[in-house]
Design a protein around this motif. Structure first.
Motif, PDB file in Angstrom:
ATOM      1  N   ALA A  11       0.923  -1.174   0.055  1.00 50.49           N
ATOM      2  CA  ALA A  11       0.074   0.084  -0.150  1.00 50.49           C
ATOM      3  C   ALA A  11       0.893   1.197  -0.017  1.00 50.49           C
ATOM      4  O   ALA A  11       1.914   1.446   0.864  1.00 50.49           O
ATOM      5  N   GLY A  12       0.615   2.178  -0.704  1.00 52.88           N
ATOM      6  CA  GLY A  12       1.255   3.432  -0.911  1.00 52.88           C
ATOM      7  C   GLY A  12       2.332   3.437  -2.071  1.00 52.88           C
ATOM      8  O   GLY A  12       2.824   4.419  -2.316  1.00 52.88           O
ATOM      9  N   ASP A  13       2.721   2.232  -2.659  1.00 46.81           N
ATOM     10  CA  ASP A  13       3.552   2.248  -3.813  1.00 46.81           C
ATOM     11  C   ASP A  13       2.842   2.346  -5.184  1.00 46.81           C
ATOM     12  O   ASP A  13       1.609   2.787  -5.221  1.00 46.81           O
ATOM     13  N   HIS A  14       3.668   2.798  -6.097  1.00 46.93           N
ATOM     14  CA  HIS A  14       3.374   3.114  -7.277  1.00 46.93           C
ATOM     15  C   HIS A  14       4.102   2.185  -8.356  1.00 46.93           C
ATOM     16  O   HIS A  14       5.179   1.761  -8.101  1.00 46.93           O
ATOM     17  N   ILE A  15       3.445   1.731  -9.346  1.00 42.19           N
ATOM     18  CA  ILE A  15       3.964   0.980 -10.455  1.00 42.19           C
ATOM     19  C   ILE A  15       3.658   1.467 -11.928  1.00 42.19           C
ATOM     20  O   ILE A  15       2.578   2.127 -12.109  1.00 42.19           O
ATOM     21  N   LEU A  16       4.481   1.255 -12.832  1.00 41.36           N
ATOM     22  CA  LEU A  16       4.479   1.413 -14.287  1.00 41.36           C
ATOM     23  C   LEU A  16       3.989   0.313 -15.035  1.00 41.36           C
ATOM     24  O   LEU A  16       4.795  -0.692 -14.909  1.00 41.36           O
ATOM     25  N   VAL A  17       2.940   0.446 -15.785  1.00 41.70           N
ATOM     26  CA  VAL A  17       2.412  -0.802 -16.536  1.00 41.70           C
ATOM     27  C   VAL A  17       2.385  -0.372 -17.915  1.00 41.70           C
ATOM     28  O   VAL A  17       1.836   0.712 -18.380  1.00 41.70           O
ATOM     29  N   SER A  18       3.004  -1.313 -18.930  1.00 41.76           N
ATOM     30  CA  SER A  18       2.874  -1.135 -20.317  1.00 41.76           C
ATOM     31  C   SER A  18       1.332  -0.932 -20.678  1.00 41.76           C
ATOM     32  O   SER A  18       0.556  -1.803 -20.414  1.00 41.76           O
ATOM     33  N   ASP A  19       1.029  -0.233 -21.642  1.00 42.08           N
ATOM     34  CA  ASP A  19      -0.485   0.160 -22.025  1.00 42.08           C
ATOM     35  C   ASP A  19      -1.008  -1.048 -22.825  1.00 42.08           C
ATOM     36  O   ASP A  19      -1.882  -1.152 -23.341  1.00 42.08           O
ATOM     37  N   VAL A  20       0.149  -2.022 -23.059  1.00 45.75           N
ATOM     38  CA  VAL A  20      -0.397  -2.935 -24.161  1.00 45.75           C
ATOM     39  C   VAL A  20      -0.424  -4.479 -23.467  1.00 45.75           C
ATOM     40  O   VAL A  20      -0.595  -5.575 -24.083  1.00 45.75           O
ATOM     41  N   VAL A  21      -0.568  -4.577 -22.065  1.00 42.54           N
ATOM     42  CA  VAL A  21      -0.409  -5.858 -21.346  1.00 42.54           C
ATOM     43  C   VAL A  21      -1.752  -6.693 -21.655  1.00 42.54           C
ATOM     44  O   VAL A  21      -2.823  -6.021 -21.927  1.00 42.54           O
ATOM     45  N   TYR A  22      -1.696  -7.981 -21.412  1.00 41.87           N
ATOM     46  CA  TYR A  22      -2.829  -8.901 -21.491  1.00 41.87           C
ATOM     47  C   TYR A  22      -3.829  -8.283 -20.667  1.00 41.87           C
ATOM     48  O   TYR A  22      -3.763  -7.859 -19.598  1.00 41.87           O
ATOM     49  N   GLY A  23      -5.135  -8.677 -21.082  1.00 44.88           N
ATOM     50  CA  GLY A  23      -6.404  -8.139 -20.485  1.00 44.88           C
ATOM     51  C   GLY A  23      -6.482  -8.381 -18.981  1.00 44.88           C
ATOM     52  O   GLY A  23      -6.827  -7.612 -18.221  1.00 44.88           O
ATOM     53  N   HIS A  24      -6.221  -9.638 -18.698  1.00 41.90           N
ATOM     54  CA  HIS A  24      -6.400 -10.017 -17.243  1.00 41.90           C
ATOM     55  C   HIS A  24      -5.077  -9.266 -16.358  1.00 41.90           C
ATOM     56  O   HIS A  24      -5.622  -9.114 -15.456  1.00 41.90           O
ATOM     57  N   THR A  25      -4.149  -8.962 -16.890  1.00 41.53           N
ATOM     58  CA  THR A  25      -2.960  -8.366 -16.350  1.00 41.53           C
ATOM     59  C   THR A  25      -3.549  -6.835 -15.942  1.00 41.53           C
ATOM     60  O   THR A  25      -3.176  -6.411 -14.973  1.00 41.53           O
ATOM     61  N   ARG A  26      -4.147  -6.470 -16.988  1.00 46.57           N
ATOM     62  CA  ARG A  26      -4.640  -5.099 -16.874  1.00 46.57           C
ATOM     63  C   ARG A  26      -5.874  -4.973 -15.805  1.00 46.57           C
ATOM     64  O   ARG A  26      -5.917  -4.067 -14.696  1.00 46.57           O
ATOM     65  N   ARG A  27      -6.703  -6.111 -15.802  1.00 52.34           N
ATOM     66  CA  ARG A  27      -7.780  -5.959 -14.869  1.00 52.34           C
ATOM     67  C   ARG A  27      -7.304  -6.372 -13.365  1.00 52.34           C
ATOM     68  O   ARG A  27      -7.597  -5.521 -12.386  1.00 52.34           O
ATOM     69  N   PHE A  28      -6.215  -6.973 -13.259  1.00 53.75           N
ATOM     70  CA  PHE A  28      -5.487  -7.208 -12.170  1.00 53.75           C
ATOM     71  C   PHE A  28      -5.060  -5.903 -11.504  1.00 53.75           C
ATOM     72  O   PHE A  28      -5.307  -5.561 -10.075  1.00 53.75           O
ATOM     73  N   CYS A  29      -4.210  -5.152 -12.415  1.00 50.97           N
ATOM     74  CA  CYS A  29      -3.791  -3.779 -11.905  1.00 50.97           C
ATOM     75  C   CYS A  29      -4.900  -2.962 -11.686  1.00 50.97           C
ATOM     76  O   CYS A  29      -4.637  -2.273 -10.499  1.00 50.97           O
ATOM     77  N   GLN A  30      -5.957  -2.860 -12.401  1.00 54.44           N
ATOM     78  CA  GLN A  30      -6.928  -1.889 -12.212  1.00 54.44           C
ATOM     79  C   GLN A  30      -7.914  -2.149 -10.770  1.00 54.44           C
ATOM     80  O   GLN A  30      -8.294  -1.301 -10.303  1.00 54.44           O
ATOM     81  N   GLU A  31      -7.839  -3.488 -10.689  1.00 55.60           N
ATOM     82  CA  GLU A  31      -8.747  -3.928  -9.560  1.00 55.60           C
ATOM     83  C   GLU A  31      -8.153  -4.346  -8.274  1.00 55.60           C
ATOM     84  O   GLU A  31      -8.018  -3.672  -7.152  1.00 55.60           O
ATOM     85  N   ALA A  32      -7.248  -5.392  -8.171  1.00 58.86           N
ATOM     86  CA  ALA A  32      -6.893  -5.873  -7.236  1.00 58.86           C
ATOM     87  C   ALA A  32      -5.734  -4.954  -6.741  1.00 58.86           C
ATOM     88  O   ALA A  32      -5.372  -4.734  -5.377  1.00 58.86           O
ATOM     89  N   MET A  33      -4.526  -4.670  -7.573  1.00 55.40           N
ATOM     90  CA  MET A  33      -3.744  -3.661  -7.052  1.00 55.40           C
ATOM     91  C   MET A  33      -4.001  -2.266  -6.569  1.00 55.40           C
ATOM     92  O   MET A  33      -3.790  -1.856  -5.421  1.00 55.40           O
ATOM     93  N   VAL A  34      -5.067  -1.737  -7.061  1.00 51.20           N
ATOM     94  CA  VAL A  34      -5.570  -0.353  -6.583  1.00 51.20           C
ATOM     95  C   VAL A  34      -6.268  -0.713  -5.289  1.00 51.20           C
ATOM     96  O   VAL A  34      -6.438   0.045  -4.528  1.00 51.20           O
TER      97      VAL A  34
END
Length: 371
Positions: free
Chosen positions: A77-100
């Motif tokens: 919590a409190g960290d920041h990550i950089l994610v390529s805008d072309v990642v696999y859909g499940h990876t994006r969902r994990f970042c947008q939902e679980a990471m957040v």
């Protein structure tokens, strides 16, 4: 024997009380409990690590699990990550939902950013996640340039390397800390296994990955590990066939008036070709085709009556697949949308002539308007 046998276990028996008390001393390298791996799991982990040129691998229950566990290993919590805008859909969902959800802030970056990613780094940036070529649209990132920035700032780098496999691209040799693969796909090669792999570039990174898998209770089936280990034996030969077939299909598709653009970095005309040629040793069988816009009826005509190509996800096996990009890929970092209908093809191990004949019939249906 040529192949390690399948070892299934939950309980591991120790000869003395002292050995039992000290069992967790062997957490990273020994068989101490079935959840953390058996001899079969470790045999596959060593084989994948050898291919990747890494310190050691952790085998997971799926590629998606490997992505999630790698990100979880290095963030809080409190960290920041950089994610390529072309990642696999499940990876994006994990970042947008679980990471957040767990208090991690996510910024998506243009996959072509290269060294300019330094402008996006913050004091609390802990990880950079890449996928190259990008999912659906196949952009090639300058991985060494991004990793150079990350090393300067003490940031862990990760990449989804499923498309190329370590046969055609070895991320750790280009500065990446964690190379991730959906072993479900090319490594297994037969559409009958779910498995993932995280390969660490150092002992410290490996221990964090192993801790993450253990704490989240993620385990890989020994039977699936056996199948993937067996699949590795033929991986180079299969990839060469996939690549040859993909190039034959692309050559034919380039002559069709409905085709606007081929997305495949091995093509000299592809924007990512220069970096691909510098860093990669080959191209796999997965590529994208941008076709003139098709409505739902046209898409049905084109796809519903293939006889060799099949409709389905999880590419990377011996079968050829053709699917529309539905839903279309999401882009947040300023990449313009593709003008046309995006189709994803996977060239399997069938005779290219049979695949081209199947495509000829599909294009004939499309042009005639006949269902």
């Amino acid at each position: 024997m040529l192949n390690p046998p399948v070892h299934r276990a939950s309980t591991i028996i120790f000869k003395t009380v002292d050995a039992y008390r000290r069992r967790h001393d062997g957490f990273y390298d020994d068989v101490i409990y079935g959840l953390y791996g058996t001899e079969t799991t470790f045999a596959l982990a060593r084989a994948v690590a050898d291919l990747e040129g890494g310190y050691q691998s952790v085998i997971t229950s799926s590629g998606s699990a490997a992505v999630a566990l790698a990100l979880a290993a290095f963030t809080s919590a409190g960290d920041h990550i950089l994610v390529s805008d072309v990642v696999y859909g499940h990876t994006r969902r994990f970042c947008q939902e679980a990471m957040v959800q767990y208090g991690v802030e996510v910024t998506y970056f243009d996959p072509l950013i290269g060294g300019a990613i330094a402008d996006l780094v913050r004091p609390n940036t802990r990880a950079i996640f890449m996928e190259s070529p990008g999912s659906h649209t196949f952009e090639v990132s300058d991985v060494p340039a991004i990793c150079a920035v990350a090393r300067k700032h003490g940031i862990v780098t990760m990449i989804d390397n499923t498309w190329a496999t370590p046969i055609y691209f070895r991320p750790i040799e280009h500065g990446v800390d964690v190379s991730i693969a959906a072993a479900t796909k090319y490594m297994a090669g037969h559409s009958d296994v779910m498995l993932g792999a995280m390969t660490a570039g150092s002992e410290e990174i490996y221990q964090k990955l192993k801790d993450s898998a253990g704490r989240w209770g993620v385990s890989a089936s020994p039977d699936d590990c056996y199948l993937v280990h067996r699949g590795l034996r033929t991986l180079p030969s299969r990839l060469r066939h996939h690549e040859r077939t993909a190039k034959a299909l692309i050559e034919w598709l380039q002559g069709q008036p409905e085709v606007l653009r081929i997305l495949y970095p091995a093509l000299e005309s592809d924007p990512g070709h220069k970096i691909w040629k510098r860093d990669f040793d080959g191209a796999s069988g997965l590529f994208g085709v941008v076709m003139k816009p098709m409505d739902d009826a046209a898409i049905d005509r084109f796809f519903n009556h293939f006889s060799v190509f099949l409709l389905g996800s999880s590419w990377g096996s011996y079968v050829s697949l053709a699917v529309p990009a539905a839903p279309p890929p999401v882009r947040l970092a300023g990449t313009p949308p593709l003008e046309g209908t995006l189709v994803r093809f996977h060239a399997g191990l069938e005779d290219p002539a049979d695949l081209i004949a199947d495509l000829e019939r599909a294009f004939a249906r499309l042009r005639s308007g006949a269902a």
